[in-house]
Motif scaffolding. Structure first.
Motif, PDB file in Angstrom:
ATOM      1  N   LEU A 183      -7.934  -1.918   9.935  1.00  0.00           N
ATOM      2  CA  LEU A 183      -8.050  -0.593   9.321  1.00  0.00           C
ATOM      3  C   LEU A 183      -7.086  -0.405   8.155  1.00  0.00           C
ATOM      4  N   THR A 184      -6.432  -1.465   7.704  1.00  0.00           N
ATOM      5  CA  THR A 184      -5.423  -1.313   6.654  1.00  0.00           C
ATOM      6  C   THR A 184      -6.038  -0.766   5.373  1.00  0.00           C
ATOM      7  N   GLN A 233       2.109  -2.510   7.173  1.00  0.00           N
ATOM      8  CA  GLN A 233       1.568  -3.597   6.365  1.00  0.00           C
ATOM      9  C   GLN A 233       0.210  -4.039   6.891  1.00  0.00           C
ATOM     10  N   ASN A 234       0.028  -3.957   8.187  1.00  0.00           N
ATOM     11  CA  ASN A 234      -1.259  -4.284   8.792  1.00  0.00           C
ATOM     12  C   ASN A 234      -1.500  -3.338   9.954  1.00  0.00           C
ATOM     13  N   PHE A 235      -2.683  -2.726   9.994  1.00  0.00           N
ATOM     14  CA  PHE A 235      -3.073  -1.767  11.025  1.00  0.00           C
ATOM     15  C   PHE A 235      -4.383  -2.268  11.625  1.00  0.00           C
ATOM     16  N   SER A 236      -4.306  -2.825  12.834  1.00  0.00           N
ATOM     17  CA  SER A 236      -5.479  -3.415  13.479  1.00  0.00           C
ATOM     18  C   SER A 236      -5.643  -2.842  14.874  1.00  0.00           C
ATOM     19  N   VAL A 237      -6.890  -2.588  15.258  1.00  0.00           N
ATOM     20  CA  VAL A 237      -7.209  -2.079  16.591  1.00  0.00           C
ATOM     21  C   VAL A 237      -8.340  -2.919  17.166  1.00  0.00           C
ATOM     22  N   ALA A 238      -8.438  -2.885  18.478  1.00  0.00           N
ATOM     23  CA  ALA A 238      -9.480  -3.653  19.166  1.00  0.00           C
ATOM     24  C   ALA A 238     -10.049  -2.809  20.281  1.00  0.00           C
ATOM     25  N   TYR A 239     -11.347  -2.958  20.482  1.00  0.00           N
ATOM     26  CA  TYR A 239     -12.031  -2.332  21.615  1.00  0.00           C
ATOM     27  C   TYR A 239     -12.888  -3.396  22.270  1.00  0.00           C
ATOM     28  N   HIS A 262       0.835  -1.179   0.000  1.00  0.00           N
ATOM     29  CA  HIS A 262       0.000   0.000   0.000  1.00  0.00           C
ATOM     30  C   HIS A 262       0.883   1.247   0.000  1.00  0.00           C
ATOM     31  N   PRO A 263       0.450   2.324  -0.623  1.00  0.00           N
ATOM     32  CA  PRO A 263       1.208   3.573  -0.526  1.00  0.00           C
ATOM     33  C   PRO A 263       1.106   4.135   0.883  1.00  0.00           C
ATOM     34  N   PRO A 264       2.114   4.878   1.348  1.00  0.00           N
ATOM     35  CA  PRO A 264       2.059   5.426   2.712  1.00  0.00           C
ATOM     36  C   PRO A 264       1.080   6.572   2.814  1.00  0.00           C
ATOM     37  N   VAL A 265       0.626   6.815   4.034  1.00  0.00           N
ATOM     38  CA  VAL A 265      -0.181   7.998   4.324  1.00  0.00           C
ATOM     39  C   VAL A 265       0.748   9.196   4.368  1.00  0.00           C
ATOM     40  N   SER A 266       0.388  10.252   3.655  1.00  0.00           N
ATOM     41  CA  SER A 266       1.235  11.442   3.564  1.00  0.00           C
ATOM     42  C   SER A 266       0.422  12.662   3.980  1.00  0.00           C
ATOM     43  N   TYR A 267       0.932  13.381   4.984  1.00  0.00           N
ATOM     44  CA  TYR A 267       0.322  14.658   5.372  1.00  0.00           C
ATOM     45  C   TYR A 267       1.127  15.789   4.743  1.00  0.00           C
ATOM     46  N   ASN A 268       0.449  16.644   3.980  1.00  0.00           N
ATOM     47  CA  ASN A 268       1.100  17.735   3.270  1.00  0.00           C
ATOM     48  C   ASN A 268       0.489  19.063   3.710  1.00  0.00           C
ATOM     49  N   ASP A 269       1.336  20.088   3.815  1.00  0.00           N
ATOM     50  CA  ASP A 269       0.832  21.466   3.863  1.00  0.00           C
ATOM     51  C   ASP A 269       1.317  22.172   2.599  1.00  0.00           C
ATOM     52  N   THR A 270       2.570  22.625   2.591  1.00  0.00           N
ATOM     53  CA  THR A 270       3.168  23.111   1.351  1.00  0.00           C
ATOM     54  C   THR A 270       4.024  22.040   0.687  1.00  0.00           C
ATOM     55  N   ALA A 271       4.339  21.007   1.427  1.00  0.00           N
ATOM     56  CA  ALA A 271       5.145  19.889   0.942  1.00  0.00           C
ATOM     57  C   ALA A 271       4.852  18.692   1.832  1.00  0.00           C
ATOM     58  N   PRO A 272       5.224  17.490   1.421  1.00  0.00           N
ATOM     59  CA  PRO A 272       5.046  16.332   2.303  1.00  0.00           C
ATOM     60  C   PRO A 272       5.807  16.503   3.609  1.00  0.00           C
ATOM     61  N   ARG A 273       5.104  16.321   4.734  1.00  0.00           N
ATOM     62  CA  ARG A 273       5.687  16.551   6.054  1.00  0.00           C
ATOM     63  C   ARG A 273       5.780  15.284   6.894  1.00  0.00           C
ATOM     64  N   THR A 300      -7.092   2.888   5.487  1.00  0.00           N
ATOM     65  CA  THR A 300      -6.077   3.889   5.781  1.00  0.00           C
ATOM     66  C   THR A 300      -5.150   4.150   4.603  1.00  0.00           C
ATOM     67  N   PHE A 301      -4.601   3.101   4.024  1.00  0.00           N
ATOM     68  CA  PHE A 301      -3.568   3.259   3.007  1.00  0.00           C
ATOM     69  C   PHE A 301      -4.182   3.144   1.612  1.00  0.00           C
ATOM     70  N   GLY A 302      -3.784   4.073   0.752  1.00  0.00           N
ATOM     71  CA  GLY A 302      -4.317   4.111  -0.601  1.00  0.00           C
ATOM     72  C   GLY A 302      -5.698   4.719  -0.695  1.00  0.00           C
ATOM     73  N   VAL A 303      -6.172   5.376   0.360  1.00  0.00           N
ATOM     74  CA  VAL A 303      -7.496   6.008   0.369  1.00  0.00           C
ATOM     75  C   VAL A 303      -7.326   7.489   0.067  1.00  0.00           C
ATOM     76  N   GLN A 304      -8.001   7.968  -0.967  1.00  0.00           N
ATOM     77  CA  GLN A 304      -7.833   9.359  -1.378  1.00  0.00           C
ATOM     78  C   GLN A 304      -8.468  10.341  -0.390  1.00  0.00           C
ATOM     79  N   ASP A 305      -9.621   9.990   0.168  1.00  0.00           N
ATOM     80  CA  ASP A 305     -10.342  10.901   1.049  1.00  0.00           C
ATOM     81  C   ASP A 305     -10.147  10.559   2.525  1.00  0.00           C
ATOM     82  N   LEU A 306      -8.949  10.109   2.889  1.00  0.00           N
ATOM     83  CA  LEU A 306      -8.670   9.811   4.293  1.00  0.00           C
ATOM     84  C   LEU A 306      -8.716  11.103   5.104  1.00  0.00           C
ATOM     85  N   ASN A 307      -9.426  11.066   6.231  1.00  0.00           N
ATOM     86  CA  ASN A 307      -9.625  12.251   7.065  1.00  0.00           C
ATOM     87  C   ASN A 307      -8.388  12.489   7.922  1.00  0.00           C
ATOM     88  N   LEU A 308      -7.609  13.526   7.587  1.00  0.00           N
ATOM     89  CA  LEU A 308      -6.416  13.903   8.345  1.00  0.00           C
ATOM     90  C   LEU A 308      -6.621  15.199   9.116  1.00  0.00           C
TER      91      LEU A 308
END
Length: 466
Positions: free
Chosen positions: A281-282, A268-274, A251-262, A285-293
């Motif tokens: 959540l893999t 490879q696997n992102f799992s949570v439990a409650y 999967h491509p990484p999650v990238s937070y940008n303002d004026t440039a990638p920061r 999270t990864f490769g999602v265009q509208d991920l809420n950051l």
């Protein structure tokens, strides 16, 4: 009634082979479609204008460029570059052809791509994509037509010399390279050499007319397809002793940008439990265009990556990775540390200490497991125990400072220098050294007799001490 039943039975008997043939045909069509989806072809781009593709466009080894990623590479060239676009299209081409028939150790005389290599060396801007998805290439002509607003024009050398290209008017020239239809009767080197000569003649014609251009070389299908036996035989039965391979999805990484990638974040696997209920959540999270950051923040000393998910465990949940960058005079360099991980849900906040996630600021951090579970290293320590929240990140990697483009820097791994195998080897070596030293000491402690019995003289008498 009996005759009617017999007729129905005979009709059902005749339909059964037809249904079986239809099912078999569907299986074959699905297998062919999956095989075509695995086909990739190279794409070579170059232009007479400068700075159309930056260093961030370089892809890592094994990456397959999708149609969405290809559009991000083509848009700058089509919007800022020349309006004359040349598309050289072969029937078959693979990246292995450049390795097999290119110049060996810089010997251009042996290369079947001398004109192409010369064009790339002299071009102010160039980009080589080793593997592009077959679907992206199949829609490339349509995509260029929509972007340029010009219909593709099939040309050859004679037609090209008669054309009067204008730098201000868009033109899409499609050049089908010859010799490909009869490639089965010719050696591959001769086919590629003939195509390369056509490319050189076309570029010479444009150079003589001083026409700016952007050129692309690709193929309809690959000349060498790596066959995945597990994929082909998966639906038709496994062979004896065949081990079915499972391909890892990158999967491509999650990238937070303002004026440039920061900030870059990947796992490879992102799992949570409650409450012992696990969610993966893999894919969310990864490769999602509208991920809420929303809530993410960055400066030179503090970085915060905020990931928000709607309707997770029936509510809105936000994960915040908070990192700090500090200068340490002892090492004379900056080090970053993940101060904590926060989980916000239903107005409450759960804190995890993650201070072991640390490294030099010029590096990224990588660890096979970042988890609150003891069996996976226990790098996430909840402040309040027991915690209803649990988290596991497999092959976790993060970088929040000194990010260049959308690629991680060299990774500082969490693995210790002394692994269990190294410790066992050291202890065994020390034990063997101790045995050797003790044996050598015993040998050196041996003393020979300094008095011997003489048969001609008096016998040696030993006085018994009572």
């Amino acid at each position: 009634m009996a005759a009617t039943a017999a007729a129905r039975l005979q009709a059902g008997t005749r339909q059964a082979p037809a249904l079986w043939q239809m099912r078999w045909l569907l299986l074959v069509l699905v297998a062919v479609a999956e095989a075509e989806a695995e086909q990739q072809v190279p794409l070579v781009l170059w232009s007479s204008d400068r700075d159309l593709w930056g260093p961030a466009a370089n892809t890592h080894e094994g990456h397959i460029t999708s149609d969405m990623q290809l559009s991000t590479y083509l848009d700058p060239a089509l919007e800022l570059g020349p309006r004359n676009v040349l598309l050289f299209l072969q029937d078959k081409l693979s990246i292995e052809d450049f390795t097999a028939y290119g110049g060996v150790f810089g010997n251009k005389q042996d290369s079947a791509f001398s004109n192409l290599e010369n064009a790339l060396d002299l071009a102010p801007s160039s980009l080589v994509l080793p593997a592009v998805d077959w679907y992206a290439v199949s829609t490339l002509t349509t995509y260029l037509q929509e972007k340029l607003g010009a219909s593709p024009l099939h040309v050859d050398l004679a037609t090209l010399r008669e054309l009067r290209l204008n730098a201000s008017l868009p033109a899409l020239l499609l050049i089908r390279l010859p010799y490909t239809a009869s490639s089965g009767l010719m050696a591959p080197r001769e086919v590629l050499t003939g195509n390369d000569e056509v490319i050189g003649q076309v570029l010479s014609t444009l150079k003589s007319e001083d026409v700016p251009y952007t050129a692309a070389l690709t193929a309809v299908r690959p000349s060498r397809v790596a066959r995945d036996v597990a994929m082909v035989t998966g639906g038709l039965g496994r062979q004896l002793l065949q081990k079915q391979t499972v391909s890892a999805v990158v999967h491509p990484p999650v990238s937070y940008n303002d004026t440039a990638p920061r900030i870059l974040f990947w796992a490879q696997n992102f799992s949570v439990a409650y409450g012992n209920h696990w969610e993966d959540l893999t894919s969310l999270t990864f490769g999602v265009q509208d991920l809420n950051l929303t809530g993410s923040f960055w400066n030179d000393s503090v970085a915060r990556l905020s990931l928000t998910y709607e309707q997770l465990f029936g509510t809105t949940v936000t994960f915040r990775f908070i990192l700090a960058n500090r200068f340490y005079p002892v090492s004379a360099r900056h080090w970053f540390t993940m101060e904590r991980l926060e989980i916000h849900s239903n107005g409450s906040v759960t804190y995890f200490n993650a201070s072991q996630v640390t490294g030099p600021s010029i590096y990224s951090f990588h660890c096979e497991y970042v988890s609150c579970l003891g069996k996976n290293g226990d790098l996430l320590v909840p402040r309040v125990r027991p915690s209803l929240w649990q988290m596991t990140l497999q092959h976790f990697q993060i970088q929040a400072f000194n990010v260049t483009g959308e690629q991680f820097s060299y990774a500082s791994d969490c693995a210790g220098f002394f692994s269990p195998g190294i410790w066992m080897g050291l202890l065994t070596s020390l034990f063997m050294l101790f045995i050797f030293t003790y044996g050598l000491h015993m040998i050196l402690s041996l003393k020979t007799m300094d008095r011997f019995d003489d048969h001609k003289g008096p016998t040696i008498s030993l006085t018994q001490i009572v």
